[in-house]
Write a protein that holds these residues in place. Structure first.
Motif, short mmCIF file in Angstrom:
data_model
loop_
_atom_site.label_atom_id
_atom_site.label_comp_id
_atom_site.label_asym_id
_atom_site.label_seq_id
_atom_site.Cartn_x
_atom_site.Cartn_y
_atom_site.Cartn_z
N GLY A 164 10.30 -10.51 21.38
CA GLY A 164 9.57 -11.19 22.45
C GLY A 164 8.71 -10.19 23.20
O GLY A 164 8.28 -9.17 22.64
N TYR A 165 8.48 -10.46 24.48
CA TYR A 165 7.57 -9.62 25.27
C TYR A 165 8.08 -8.18 25.34
O TYR A 165 7.30 -7.23 25.23
CB TYR A 165 7.38 -10.22 26.67
N VAL A 166 9.40 -8.00 25.53
CA VAL A 166 9.94 -6.64 25.62
C VAL A 166 10.10 -6.04 24.23
O VAL A 166 9.70 -4.91 23.97
CB VAL A 166 11.30 -6.67 26.36
N ASP A 198 13.97 -10.89 14.46
CA ASP A 198 13.93 -12.07 15.33
C ASP A 198 14.40 -13.28 14.55
O ASP A 198 14.24 -13.35 13.33
CB ASP A 198 12.53 -12.31 15.90
N LYS A 216 7.38 -15.20 14.54
CA LYS A 216 7.19 -13.85 15.09
C LYS A 216 7.37 -12.80 13.98
O LYS A 216 6.62 -11.82 13.93
CB LYS A 216 8.18 -13.60 16.23
N THR A 240 17.58 -13.26 28.45
CA THR A 240 18.72 -13.60 29.30
C THR A 240 18.21 -14.57 30.38
O THR A 240 18.05 -14.20 31.54
CB THR A 240 19.33 -12.34 29.98
N GLN A 279 26.76 -10.15 15.84
CA GLN A 279 26.05 -9.81 14.59
C GLN A 279 25.98 -8.30 14.39
O GLN A 279 26.21 -7.81 13.29
CB GLN A 279 24.63 -10.39 14.63
N THR A 317 17.92 -7.52 30.57
CA THR A 317 18.41 -7.46 31.95
C THR A 317 19.72 -8.23 32.05
O THR A 317 19.79 -9.39 31.64
CB THR A 317 17.37 -8.11 32.89
N GLU A 361 14.58 -2.10 31.08
CA GLU A 361 13.14 -2.02 30.79
C GLU A 361 12.37 -2.27 32.09
O GLU A 361 12.68 -3.21 32.83
CB GLU A 361 12.85 -3.12 29.76
N GLU A 386 4.41 -7.13 32.33
CA GLU A 386 3.56 -7.83 31.37
C GLU A 386 2.12 -7.71 31.82
O GLU A 386 1.82 -7.79 33.01
CB GLU A 386 3.99 -9.30 31.25
N CYS A 408 11.01 -13.07 34.74
CA CYS A 408 11.96 -12.08 35.27
C CYS A 408 12.32 -12.30 36.73
O CYS A 408 13.47 -12.57 37.06
CB CYS A 408 11.42 -10.68 35.09
N LYS A 454 14.28 -15.60 37.77
CA LYS A 454 15.63 -15.75 37.19
C LYS A 454 16.54 -14.60 37.60
O LYS A 454 17.74 -14.79 37.78
CB LYS A 454 15.58 -15.94 35.68
N ARG A 501 6.25 -18.79 31.07
CA ARG A 501 7.57 -19.09 31.62
C ARG A 501 7.58 -18.96 33.15
O ARG A 501 7.19 -17.94 33.68
CB ARG A 501 8.62 -18.17 30.99
P1 NAD Z 1 11.64 -13.27 25.04
O1 NAD Z 1 12.26 -14.60 25.19
O2 NAD Z 1 10.16 -13.12 25.04
O3 NAD Z 1 12.17 -12.60 23.70
C1 NAD Z 1 13.48 -12.68 23.25
C2 NAD Z 1 13.44 -12.78 21.73
O4 NAD Z 1 14.76 -12.65 21.22
C3 NAD Z 1 12.91 -14.12 21.23
O5 NAD Z 1 11.80 -13.89 20.37
C4 NAD Z 1 14.09 -14.72 20.48
O6 NAD Z 1 13.70 -15.48 19.37
C5 NAD Z 1 14.85 -13.46 20.07
N1 NAD Z 1 16.27 -13.65 19.73
C6 NAD Z 1 17.18 -14.43 20.35
N2 NAD Z 1 18.37 -14.31 19.72
C7 NAD Z 1 18.22 -13.43 18.71
C8 NAD Z 1 19.08 -12.91 17.71
N3 NAD Z 1 20.36 -13.26 17.62
N4 NAD Z 1 18.58 -12.03 16.84
C9 NAD Z 1 17.28 -11.66 16.90
N5 NAD Z 1 16.41 -12.13 17.82
C10 NAD Z 1 16.87 -13.01 18.72
O7 NAD Z 1 12.28 -12.36 26.19
P2 NAD Z 1 11.61 -11.09 26.93
O8 NAD Z 1 10.66 -11.54 27.96
O9 NAD Z 1 11.16 -10.12 25.89
O10 NAD Z 1 12.87 -10.51 27.70
C11 NAD Z 1 13.96 -9.92 27.00
C12 NAD Z 1 14.90 -9.29 28.02
O11 NAD Z 1 14.23 -8.22 28.71
C13 NAD Z 1 15.39 -10.24 29.11
O12 NAD Z 1 16.70 -9.88 29.45
C14 NAD Z 1 14.45 -9.95 30.27
O13 NAD Z 1 15.06 -10.25 31.51
C15 NAD Z 1 14.25 -8.46 30.11
N6 NAD Z 1 12.99 -7.96 30.65
C16 NAD Z 1 11.82 -8.66 30.47
C17 NAD Z 1 10.64 -8.15 30.96
C18 NAD Z 1 9.35 -8.91 30.78
O14 NAD Z 1 8.36 -8.50 31.39
N7 NAD Z 1 9.28 -9.97 29.99
C19 NAD Z 1 10.62 -6.93 31.64
C20 NAD Z 1 11.79 -6.23 31.78
C21 NAD Z 1 12.98 -6.75 31.29
#
Ligand code: NAD
Length: 438
Positions: free
Chosen positions: A9-11, A30, A35, A86, A105, A124, A157, A161, A268, A271, A331
């Motif tokens: 995902g984004y991170v 993923d 993706k 999360t 896993q 997070t 992290e 974004e 972020c 939530k 989101r």
């Molecule tokens: P996201 O939803 O964009 O990405 C999560 C990815 O994980 C999805 O693509 C999903 O398909 C994949 N996934 C879920 N279960 C899986 C599995 N069992 N195996 C493989 N892939 C799996 O989320 P995000 O925005 O990247 O955030 C991820 C974490 O980082 C969160 O805890 C968030 O709070 C934290 N975070 C996000 C940001 C941000 O700017 N988005 C910044 C800092 C921290």
């Protein structure tokens, strides 16, 4: 180092691409096949500055590839970086389902693998989640002891974004929550050569630091927006107030998040504030300041609805839909919430957001838009001109240059400025201008 990144995902996709850019050998994993295919095609699954070029380059050189198979990735790597989502549960608590699943896993794959593997959580999560929930799952499935048979660390992290690739290579800090020194050494080695101070702390401290960051960012935005609203009501230029406030070198306050503007959102801040407040309530700790940051933000959003209502016009053009410029992430976007409130009140809406259009085309966000926002998908325009032709009032929620350069002056259409436009001072004298905080 050979690294698996769980969650693209984004991170995850930014971490995977940037680590590959640093010279590591990276396998991204993923559950979402779209993706995985995009990455293997050398294309980014998210819209972000520089990420497209970087993924194309590291996939071409073979430094990054993607798979849907956790076991294959873990077997072929020394480190797993967990970047799964999360989100909030309906009651505001933190959803750990994806973390638990991925820990099972990884644990199962670690059991069948020789040599020491280190599991690093970037997601997070509330203090205690790693040691009390995830380590027992890992130990059960790996059939070994964390800190001895395999490593565990938490490495939150801090990317933003919109500028996440830049933030990766120039981080504000690196925080390593280590179960044991060997696990911490592995994380430190991942980022060797990057600038910024490295803090090695106990695992729950690392988890809590991320909440300190996000809670404070939300608090700052809420403070600036409330102050902006009061100043506006009293006929004071809040941006001038903040300019002088921030110029006080003895206070030494970072200006980040302190400019009056629109409400915050994204995946972020809301939530994380929600789950922090939920955790405080469960622990019987009174947190009146933290509990009111989200309600303050919601009140601010309502002020934007009222600005549109006050124009008395019905045909509205909205510029921007993602939660902030430079990303396609929808989101908890405050602009989505604003569009829904206006749509619900029967306004005739047209929306333009170039990043959302692009990600819809790529396919990564298509499912989100079509399943979660079908009522808004049909209102998306393909160009600035299409919206301008429709609108009696333009709500500007982005500083995208293509939008800024096309915005007319005068009173038709009326401009509702949510972002403090660069020419806000000049526009203030115009009859058709209404700013959210000026
Ligand atoms: P996201 O939803 O964009 O990405 C999560 C990815 O994980 C999805 O693509 C999903 O398909 C994949 N996934 C879920 N279960 C899986 C599995 N069992 N195996 C493989 N892939 C799996 O989320 P995000 O925005 O990247 O955030 C991820 C974490 O980082 C969160 O805890 C968030 O709070 C934290 N975070 C996000 C940001 C941000 O700017 N988005 C910044 C800092 C921290």
């Amino acid at each position: 180092m050979r690294i698996s990144v769980l969650g693209l995902g984004y991170v995850g996709c930014v971490s995977a691409a940037c680590l590959a850019g640093l010279g590591h050998e990276v396998i991204g994993v993923d559950v979402n096949q779209v993706k995985v295919d995009l990455v293997n095609d050398g294309r980014a699954p998210v819209v972000e500055e520089r990420i497209g070029e970087l993924i194309a380059e590291v996939v071409r050189t073979g430094a990054l590839r993607a798979t849907g198979d956790v076991r294959e990735a873990v077997m072929g790597s020394e480190v797993s970086l967990v970047c799964v989502g999360t989100p909030s549960e309906p009651n505001g608590s933190l959803c750990t389902t994806y973390l638990e699943r991925v820990a099972e896993q990884i644990g199962a794959a670690v059991a069948g693998r020789g040599g020491r593997h280190t599991v690093v959580f970037r997601s997070t999560m509330l203090p205690g989640t790693c040691l009390n929930l995830l380590v027992p799952i890992l130990e059960k499935h790996a059939g070994g002891t964390a800190g001895t048979d395999f490593g565990v660390a938490v490495n939150p992290e801090f990317l933003r974004e919109g500028t996440s690739v830049r933030d990766f290579f120039d981080p504000p800090k690196t925080v390593i929550g280590e179960l044991d020194p060997a696990s911490g050494d592995v994380v430190a080695a991942l980022y060797e050569g990057l600038p910024g101070e490295v803090f090695r702390v106990p695992v729950p401290t690392a988890e809590a630091i991320k909440y300190a960051d996000n809670a404070f960012h939300g608090l700052k935005i809420g403070f600036a927006n409330e102050l902006g609203a009061v100043c506006q009501a009293l006929g004071v230029d809040s941006h001038q107030v903040m300019d002088v406030f921030l110029a006080d070198r003895k206070l030494n306050i970072s200006p980040a998040y302190l400019r009056p503007g629109f409400a915050f959102g994204g995946s972020c801040l809301p939530k994380d504030l929600r789950s922090l407040v939920h955790a405080a309530q469960r622990a019987d700790v009174s947190v009146p300041i933290l509990s009111h940051v989200l309600p303050s933000n919601s009140d601010h959003l309502q002020r934007a609805v009222e600005l549109v209502e006050r124009t008395g016009k019905r045909r509205v053009g909205l510029f921007g839909l993602s939660f902030k410029p430079g990303t396609d992430d929808l989101r908890e976007s405050p602009l989505v919430e604003l569009a829904e409130r206006l749509f619900g009140k029967g306004y005739e809406l047209r929306i333009y957001d170039p990043n959302v259009n692009l990600s819809r085309l790529l396919g990564a966000n298509r499912e989100y838009i079509e399943t979660r926002l079908p009522h808004l998908a049909q209102l998306l325009a393909q160009s600035v001109g299409e919206v301008l032709d429709h609108a009696e009032v333009c709500v500007v929620g982005t500083r995208d240059p293509a939008v800024l350069s096309a915005l007319p002056h005068g009173d038709d259409p009326v401009i509702v400025d949510l972002v403090h436009l660069p020419d806000a001072d000049a526009r203030r004298a115009e009859p058709g201008y209404a700013g959210l905080a000026w």
